[in-house]
Design a protein around this motif. Structure first.
Motif, PDB file in Angstrom:
ATOM      1  N   ILE A  75       0.800  -1.283  -0.001  1.00 21.71           N
ATOM      2  CA  ILE A  75      -0.053   0.102   0.235  1.00 21.71           C
ATOM      3  C   ILE A  75       0.731   1.339   0.001  1.00 21.71           C
ATOM      4  CG2 ILE A  75      -1.669   1.083   1.399  1.00 21.71           C
ATOM      5  CD1 ILE A  75      -2.862  -1.511   2.544  1.00 21.71           C
ATOM      6  N   PRO A  76       0.791   2.084  -0.937  1.00 18.98           N
ATOM      7  CA  PRO A  76       1.358   3.402  -0.958  1.00 18.98           C
ATOM      8  C   PRO A  76       1.229   4.017   0.239  1.00 18.98           C
ATOM      9  CG  PRO A  76       0.394   3.169  -3.072  1.00 18.98           C
ATOM     10  CD  PRO A  76      -0.193   2.010  -2.103  1.00 18.98           C
ATOM     11  N   SER A  77       2.376   4.794   0.561  1.00 22.67           N
ATOM     12  CA  SER A  77       2.659   5.582   1.908  1.00 22.67           C
ATOM     13  C   SER A  77       1.562   6.548   2.183  1.00 22.67           C
ATOM     14  CB  SER A  77       3.866   6.101   2.220  1.00 22.67           C
ATOM     15  OG  SER A  77       4.237   6.727   1.301  1.00 22.67           O
ATOM     16  N   LEU A  78       1.187   7.370   1.098  1.00 19.42           N
ATOM     17  CA  LEU A  78       0.204   8.475   0.827  1.00 19.42           C
ATOM     18  C   LEU A  78      -1.274   8.102   1.425  1.00 19.42           C
ATOM     19  CD1 LEU A  78      -0.061  11.422   0.564  1.00 19.42           C
ATOM     20  CD2 LEU A  78      -0.424  10.949  -1.782  1.00 19.42           C
ATOM     21  N   ALA A  79      -1.668   6.728   0.630  1.00 19.89           N
ATOM     22  CA  ALA A  79      -2.722   6.046   0.829  1.00 19.89           C
ATOM     23  C   ALA A  79      -2.806   5.395   2.161  1.00 19.89           C
ATOM     24  CB  ALA A  79      -2.718   5.004  -0.211  1.00 19.89           C
ATOM     25  N   SER A 116      -3.604   8.300   4.711  1.00 20.75           N
ATOM     26  CA  SER A 116      -5.032   8.901   4.399  1.00 20.75           C
ATOM     27  C   SER A 116      -5.952   7.818   4.953  1.00 20.75           C
ATOM     28  CB  SER A 116      -5.113   9.087   2.976  1.00 20.75           C
ATOM     29  OG  SER A 116      -3.908   9.819   2.520  1.00 20.75           O
ATOM     30  N   LEU A 117      -5.684   6.609   4.789  1.00 21.13           N
ATOM     31  CA  LEU A 117      -6.792   5.648   5.190  1.00 21.13           C
ATOM     32  C   LEU A 117      -6.807   5.601   6.710  1.00 21.13           C
ATOM     33  CD1 LEU A 117      -6.013   2.559   3.018  1.00 21.13           C
ATOM     34  CD2 LEU A 117      -8.034   3.705   2.964  1.00 21.13           C
TER      35      LEU A 117
END
Lengths: 224, 264
Positions: free
Chosen positions: B74-78, B81-82
């Motif tokens: 999972i990309p860090s930005l996502a 945000s999650l």
């Protein structure tokens, strides 16, 4: 959870999918940028890594380059590009950063894959009178395939993830949905964007695993 | 220093920036260090039981390793945000995300270290009357140390780099200086914060390498078999009396150090 239902409502609203800031356009940007970067990185790293592995030279380089890659923040590199003259060049800053971060896993795995080919097999092939080129193409390359593909897979996942961060410095891609949500305090949109990005990463990973399984497998050493 | 200052000229390298904003830079660096430190520490505390669970057999190993690998995809930005609905705009959000990422590396390395402990060492300890808990903490863990420490090193270096993404919620250590400087094209600030970040990772790497050498002196002595018994004996003292069978410890240690290479 109202955030979840909010995110669902956001995703269900067709208006959020259309236009320049819509999901489709951002997804297309994301895939385009990632694809170009991965292709360039493969074209650069695979020949070098495989060749060095064939020669058995530059092992320290292959290992160190991945250690260095781990220590450098993607965000910092993108930020540096965005305050340099590269800024005016459209997607170029993102693509260059993506290429840089895709190189280490590709190089390292290509090199290690070639080096881990059983030495006695290589000796036997030499003994049968194979030339360097034949040895490379018919023996080492098929046997190294599993590890090389692992490198391509982790590079692809890395590229997808990095393309998201590009949004934090104002470049395109799916990450823009997240950053736009942050700017407007729209938590539902942030969550929806994050779901899309995570989903894309997982789908790409899954597709690559499937592709690797479907490709004809020659008698290779057992996967690890 | 004739003419205009480098701050006005917006130069890449600007010592005046470093001196005039030293307070800001120090604060950001300190935040960076503690966010990273806490994340890796919590990651380790969570990773050890997970690794022990995964060791119990395939039924547990597959979901534990699968899940931690999935998290890494999972990309860090996502990821950050999650976690937003759960934690709001706070440092605990960033720390949680970083802990989840560190698990991938730490669980794998703890597991690799434990699995590299030779069966005969376990047998010997059991024969000497070690219970399961004492066996784990006094025999297996010390022998798994090289692999665990290698994991901590990798996790720390990558966590330092990832912390910068925390600036999306305003808790990104040095990343907090980079983000606003991009929109205002403040070259000196972007470069200084980036360089500090890399230096921080480098310093942490060297520091942990030193700790690794200090805690596991026997891994360097494997090439001198004659001294192995003595060195292992010293290591045994340090690691709270793991196993009195010196030779068994030495062979176990070399096995574990081999695993640490692969774990990395």
């Amino acid at each position: 959870m109202d955030v979840l239902s909010g995110a669902w409502d956001w995703l269900a609203d067709g208006a959020n999918w259309a236009g320049e800031n819509g999901v489709w356009h951002r997804l297309a940007e994301h895939v385009y940028v990632s694809g170009v970067a991965l292709a360039i990185a493969c074209a650069l790293a695979l020949p070098v890594g495989l060749w060095l592995g064939h020669l058995g030279k530059g092992g320290a380089l292959a290992v160190n380059i991945s250690n260095v890659g781990r220590a450098i923040p993607v965000f910092a590199v993108l930020a540096l590009f965005m305050v340099s003259p590269l800024r005016g060049w459209g997607n170029v800053p993102t693509i260059v950063a993506l290429v840089l971060f895709a190189l280490p896993p590709l190089l390292t795995n290509a090199y290690v894959g070639m080096r881990e080919v059983d030495r006695s097999v290589v000796e036997a092939a030499r003994g049968m009178g194979m030339s360097g080129g034949q040895l490379f193409l018919r023996v080492e390359l098929p046997l190294a395939r599993a590890l090389v593909m692992t490198g391509v897979r982790s590079a692809a996942v890395q590229v997808i993830a990095t393309a998201t961060i590009a949004a934090m410095v104002g470049q395109g891609g799916l990450g823009r949905i997240i950053t736009a949500g942050f700017n407007t305090y729209n938590t539902a949109q942030v969550f929806a964007g994050a779901l899309l990005v995570a989903l894309l990463a997982l789908v790409v990973e899954g597709a690559l695993v499937a592709a690797d399984r479907l490709l004809p497998r020659r008698p290779a050493p057992a996967d690890r | 220093m004739a003419g205009q200052s480098c701050l006005v000229a917006n130069d890449w390298i600007c010592w005046e920036y470093v001196t005039s904003r030293s307070r800001e830079l120090t604060d950001a660096t300190v935040e960076h260090v503690w966010i990273t430190g806490i994340s890796v520490l919590i990651g380790l505390i969570v990773a050890v039981p997970l690794a022990l669970l995964a060791r119990r057999g395939r039924r547990w190993a597959a979901p534990v390793l699968g899940l931690t690998t999935l998290l890494y995809t999972i990309p860090s930005l996502a990821m950050f945000s999650l976690l937003l609905p759960l934690f709001g705009l706070s440092a605990s959000l960033v720390v949680t995300g970083l802990v989840l990422y560190s698990l991938t590396i730490l669980v794998r390395n703890v597991l690799a270290g434990l699995e590299a402990v030779p069966e005969d060492v376990r047998e010997a300890a059991r024969g000497m009357g070690y219970g399961p808990r004492r066996l784990l903490w006094q025999v297996e863990m010390p022998l798994a140390l090289p692999s665990v420490l290698a994991g901590i090193r990798i996790a720390t270096v990558s966590t330092i780099a990832l912390t910068t993404i925390g600036s999306i919620v305003g808790k990104g250590g040095l990343g907090n200086l980079i983000a606003p400087a991009v929109s205002s094209s403040f070259k000196a600030q972007v470069l200084t914060a980036s360089v500090l970040c890399v230096l921080l990772a480098l310093a942490a790497d060297l520091l942990l390498l030193g700790v690794e050498r200090l805690l596991t002196p026997w891994t360097r002595a494997t090439r001198a078999p004659r001294r192995a018994g003595r060195v292992a004996g010293r290591a045994a003292d340090r690691a709270a009396d793991p196993a009195r069978a010196g030779a068994a410890v030495a062979s176990g240690a070399s096995g574990a150090s081999g695993a640490s290479g692969k774990g990395a």
